[in-house]
Design an enzyme around this catalytic site. Structure first.
Site, mmCIF file in Angstrom:
data_model
loop_
_atom_site.group_PDB
_atom_site.id
_atom_site.type_symbol
_atom_site.label_atom_id
_atom_site.label_comp_id
_atom_site.label_asym_id
_atom_site.label_seq_id
_atom_site.Cartn_x
_atom_site.Cartn_y
_atom_site.Cartn_z
ATOM 1 N N ASP A 147 0.856 -1.178 0.000
ATOM 2 C CA ASP A 147 0.000 0.000 0.000
ATOM 3 C C ASP A 147 0.898 1.236 0.000
ATOM 4 O O ASP A 147 2.094 1.148 0.240
ATOM 5 C CB ASP A 147 -0.946 -0.001 1.202
ATOM 6 C CG ASP A 147 -0.207 0.032 2.529
ATOM 7 O OD1 ASP A 147 0.993 -0.280 2.536
ATOM 8 O OD2 ASP A 147 -0.819 0.357 3.552
ATOM 9 N N ASP A 191 -3.266 -2.321 6.290
ATOM 10 C CA ASP A 191 -3.502 -1.809 7.640
ATOM 11 C C ASP A 191 -4.973 -1.722 8.010
ATOM 12 O O ASP A 191 -5.300 -1.429 9.148
ATOM 13 C CB ASP A 191 -2.863 -0.429 7.815
ATOM 14 C CG ASP A 191 -3.370 0.583 6.797
ATOM 15 O OD1 ASP A 191 -4.280 0.226 6.018
ATOM 16 O OD2 ASP A 191 -2.855 1.713 6.768
ATOM 17 N N ASP A 225 -8.082 -4.834 4.070
ATOM 18 C CA ASP A 225 -6.878 -5.550 3.656
ATOM 19 C C ASP A 225 -6.827 -6.970 4.207
ATOM 20 O O ASP A 225 -5.995 -7.769 3.768
ATOM 21 C CB ASP A 225 -5.628 -4.794 4.128
ATOM 22 C CG ASP A 225 -5.482 -3.446 3.464
ATOM 23 O OD1 ASP A 225 -5.753 -3.371 2.251
ATOM 24 O OD2 ASP A 225 -5.106 -2.480 4.139
#
EC number: 7.1.2.1
Length: 899
Positions: free
Chosen positions: A359, A615, A619
């Site tokens: 990410d 996070d 996810d």
């Protein structure tokens, strides 16, 4: 909802009082600059998939917002759609523990335990059972500590909700909410279900950090979707519930996690594969021994003792324990580097990772909005631009958004603007207006002049100025070109203008903001490239922002909108083209959770080992699906629970450090497995031939001690000095087996020479004195223990100094084995010191031969080609199979939608 249609309140709802006093501006700036961005909010609005796994017909979503559902309708819908809670599958912990006794190696150990019990050999029985329970206990504890992801997801849900039923506002438990309910949203409310805003002209801000991990509140208006577990930060509105329970976004995330967790781990498959082959070799050797024994009409007890001996030596009983210990020690070392390993096998997977799907926010960037070089209209002082932008901001710390914080913190570079700011008096402040798309503040200068300051969307600010008087063409053109350039590069730009007294509006310039890359990320990305690791960015941001970040970091800029992947159906591309597309892309922008999951799955199908960072709750599925799931600093509890490794330190550099360490740990495990397979083959070959040809075998107690010594000595491999590979490492099983077989044959030949030359009738090496069992036990123990010094080195065995722990452990075991031989423990007759010295010298000769053979195999390209150790991607890609599987997936997706 208009005031005329406001429902009757049965229970008042508390509102938070926000009318606090304006704070001192100097104290506010100092406070912000001293916190180093800890309170900064990210600009990255991660997208969340809309819709539900069980769609609610649109006709059921036409509830009258002023009246809500009737009690009868609520009962019907609850019966049809169930309670608003996630389904939970309980797992029997006892059954889970028993599963650790299943596997090829475990089956052989269990068979050996049964044989030992049948022969009333209780010492061997106890040792084997102890190893079995040790392996199972370590594995079970590691799995249990990972925790329940579904439980963590459920923690984010609301406990109660205020809904309109029969025209009245009532508070109900959140699990009683049904599709079509009208929910009241206000400051501090945790949303209990997915829904859609139905209040016209509403403007609320919702914190979706429990889902996305992003701290910046998201603006929502009439018709926008809201999601379960989000929190209302500002504003009031009503929403209609569109999905509940497992059909909500959080519910579907939990379902994807369970789906991803269904398969067995990569490392488990490797160990099972090794165990299966060794089991087959044990069976073949036993058949040879049984045929020879029946030919000689041996008694059944003797045959069973032969069987027990072959069974014990044929499979590395300590393999799971030693490998687990090696990884556990590695995990403790990683913990010192602020990387918490929740699943030990993730260390092995991380060592082989070829692609890291990362990410952007917080990992590649600082997760801290900052001001870049402002653009000023010709003739405008940058300090005036900065002063006006900061004047158009709230004086309340709680009222500051991320952009205001970035501007105020940047005043350190504009001392004149900072000094002047405190001299202005705020008369009126109007927060961001979603219609005019600007913030307005009216201030009074030290001279008493009234000034209107605005900042907002650049073209809307430009329009505000032009409504009063025309702007010179060159000024307008330069301004618009700069805005277009900043937009193409992914900056969030704000135009700034002011009006002094009765004068005209002045356009001052543009303030570009962006979440900047971390200071060490570009260097770390370059280091990752040299380590053979490709980094793909998966972000919910716009394509422009993603490309600009990649450009600054030195990543590839082949960034695509994730819409091209499709959601669940793979878009319109054939399966093979889609796989090529994902493989060659440098990243994807505007991703949904399903996109992340699909990217990981496609890369895995192409044979890559994939790591995924995340996070947020969104996810969790992809973290669980990836070979190594990595929860980054500040991750939600659900993301941490789903991940294999949790990082407490921010940034990509922490991940790269862990990757190097994992490759060192892998080297230790690989060298041990080569060593341990060679030992099993050594004794299988030697004992099989000795029994078949001479109808003799070692004392069964000595066989058990040999097996124990081999693993006890090498437990210290976990602390050995090991290099890390400059490229991803994997289990090249063909090459591993080739090296182990050759080493095992050399060991067997050495032991056979010991057997046939030390006990000749006249003048043998030991002159026909002593115990054959003692001599063989010492020779086997020495050559086997020393083999680890060969397999642990990346080059010749003298090129790398072993750790003192490994050297000490091997020396202690060698001394004990020597005492066994000298004093005749379990071998009936003692041996003199001359015999022991001769065995040591001969064993060292065997060690040198093995060292030379291993070095030649390690450096030989011909050996590599012969063993044909290729990865799955070197094989025909099976593009037609990929096309077929994708077509079937689309048919399945379409079928689910229709039903």
């Amino acid at each position: 909802m208009s005031a005329a249609t406001e429902p009757t309140k049965e229970k008042p709802v508390n509102n938070q009082d926000s009318d606090d006093e304006d704070e001192d501006i100097d104290q506010l700036i100092e406070d912000l600059q001293s916190h180093h961005g800890l309170d900064d909010e990210s600009e990255d609005d991660e997208h969340v998939a809309a819709g539900s796994a069980r769609p609610v017909p649109e006709e059921l979503l036409q509830t009258d917002p002023s009246y809500g559902l009737t009690s009868d309708e609520v009962t019907k819908r609850r019966k049809k759609y169930g309670l608003n809670q996630m389904s939970e599958e309980t797992e029997n912990l006892f059954v889970k523990f028993l599963m650790f006794f299943i596997g090829p190696i475990q089956f052989v150990m269990e068979a050996a335990a049964i044989l030992a019990a049948g022969l009333e050999d209780w010492v061997d029985f106890g040792v084997i059972c102890g190893l079995l329970f040790l392996n199972a206990a370590v594995g079970f504890i590691q799995e249990y500590q990972a925790g329940s992801i579904v439980d963590e997801l459920k923690k984010t849900l609301a406990n109660s909700a205020v809904v309109i039923r029969d025209g009245n506002l009532v508070e109900v438990p959140s699990n009683e909410v049904v599709p079509g309910d009208i929910l009241q949203l206000e400051d501090g409310v945790v949303i209990p279900a997915d829904g859609r805003l139905v209040t016209e002209d509403c403007f609320i801000q919702i914190d979706q950090s429990a889902i996305t991990g992003e701290s910046l509140a998201v603006d929502k208006r009439f018709g926008d979707s809201t999601f379960s577990s989000s929190t209302v930060k500002r504003g009031e509105a009503f929403m209609i519930v569109t999905a509940t329970g497992d059909s909500t976004f959080v519910g579907r995330a939990a379902a994807l996690v369970n789906k991803a967790a269904a398969g067995s781990g990569h490392f488990t498959e490797v160990l099972n594969g090794i165990g299966t082959i060794l089991l087959i070799l044990v069976i073949v050797t036993l058949l040879l021994v049984w045929v020879a024994s029946f030919y000689r009409t041996n008694k059944i007890v003797r045959i069973l003792r032969y069987t027990l001996a072959i069974t014990i030596v044929g499979v590395p009983v300590g393999l799971p324990a030693v490998v687990t210990t090696t990884m556990a020690v590695g995990a403790a070392y990683l913990a010192k580097k602020q990387a918490i390993v929740q699943k030990l096998s993730a260390i092995e997977s991380l060592a082989g990772v070829e692609i890291l799907c990362s990410d952007k926010t917080g990992t590649l960037t600082k997760n801290k909005l900052s001001l870049h070089e402002p653009y000023t209209v010709e003739g405008v002082d940058p300090d005036d631009l900065m002063l006006t932008a900061c004047l158009a901001a709230s004086r309340k710390k709680k009222g500051l958004d991320a952009i205001d914080k970035a501007f105020l913190k940047s005043l350190i570079s504009y001392p004149r603007a900072k000094a002047a700011l405190t001299k202005y008096k705020l008369l009126e402040f109007h927060p961001f207006d979603p219609v005019s798309k600007k913030v307005t503040a009216i201030v009074e200068s030290p001279e008493g002049e009234r000034i209107i300051c605005v900042k907002g969307a650049p073209l809307f600010v430009l329009k505000t100025v032009e409504e009063e008087h025309p702007i010179p063409e060159d000024v307008r053109e330069n301004y618009e070109n700069k805005v277009a350039e900043l937009a193409s590069r992914g900056f969030r730009a704000l135009g700034v203008a002011r009006k002094r007294g009765e004068g005209h509006w002045e356009i001052l310039g543009v303030m570009p903001c962006m979440d900047p890359p971390r200071d060490d990320t570009a260097q770390t990305v370059n280091e990752a490239r040299h380590l053979g690791l490709r980094v793909k960015m998966l972000t919910g941001d716009a394509v422009g922002i993603a490309k600009e970040t990649c450009r600054q970091l030195g990543l590839g800029t082949n960034i695509y909108n994730a819409e091209r992947l499709g959601l669940g159906g793979g878009g319109d591309m054939p399966g093979s083209e889609l796989a090529d597309f994902v493989e060659n892309a440098d990243g994807f922008a505007e991703v949904f959770p399903q996109h992340k999951y699909n990217v990981v799955e496609i890369l895995q199908q192409r044979g890559y080992l994939v790591a995924m960072t995340g996070d947020g709750v969104n996810d969790a599925p992809s973290l669980k699906k990836a070979d190594t799931g990595i929860a980054v600093e500040g991750a939600t509890d659900a993301a941490r629970s789903a991940a294999d490794i949790v990082f407490l330190a921010p940034g990509l550099s922490a991940i790269i450090d862990a990757l190097k360490t994992s490759r060192q740990i892998f080297h230790r495990m690989y060298s041990y497995v080569v060593y341990r397979i060679a030992l099993s083959l050594h004794l299988e070959i030697f004992l099989g031939l000795w029994i078949a040809i001479l109808n003799r075998s070692l004392n069964i107690d000595l066989v058990v001690f040999i097996a124990i010594f081999a693993d006890v000595a090498t437990l210290a491999i976990a602390y050995d000095n090991a290099p890390y590979s400059p490229k991803p490492v994997k289990w090249n099983l063909r090459r591993l087996w080739g090296m182990s077989v050759i080493l095992g044959i050399i060991l067997a030949i050495g032991t056979w020479i010991t057997l046939t030359t030390m006990f000749v009738p006249k003048g043998g090496i030991i002159q026909n004195f002593g115990s054959i069992d003692g001599v063989l036990f010492l020779q086997i123990s020495l050559t086997e223990n020393w083999l680890i010094f060969i397999t642990r080195a990346a080059g010749p065995f003298w090129s790398s100094i072993p750790s003192w722990q490994l050297s000490g452990a091997v020396l202690i075991v060698d001394i004990i084995a020597t005492m066994f031989c000298l004093f005749g423990w379990w071998s009936q007759n003692w041996n003199d010191i001359v015999t022991v010295v001769r065995v040591w010298i001969f064993s060292f000769g065997v060690f040198c031969v093995m060292g030379g053979a291993y070095y030649m195999m390690s450096e030989s390209e011909a050996f590599d080609r012969f063993m044909n150790g290729k990865s799955r991607r070197d094989k025909p890609s099976g593009r037609s199979v990929e096309d077929f599987l994708m077509a079937m997936q689309r048919v399945s997706t379409q079928h689910e939608k229709e039903n």
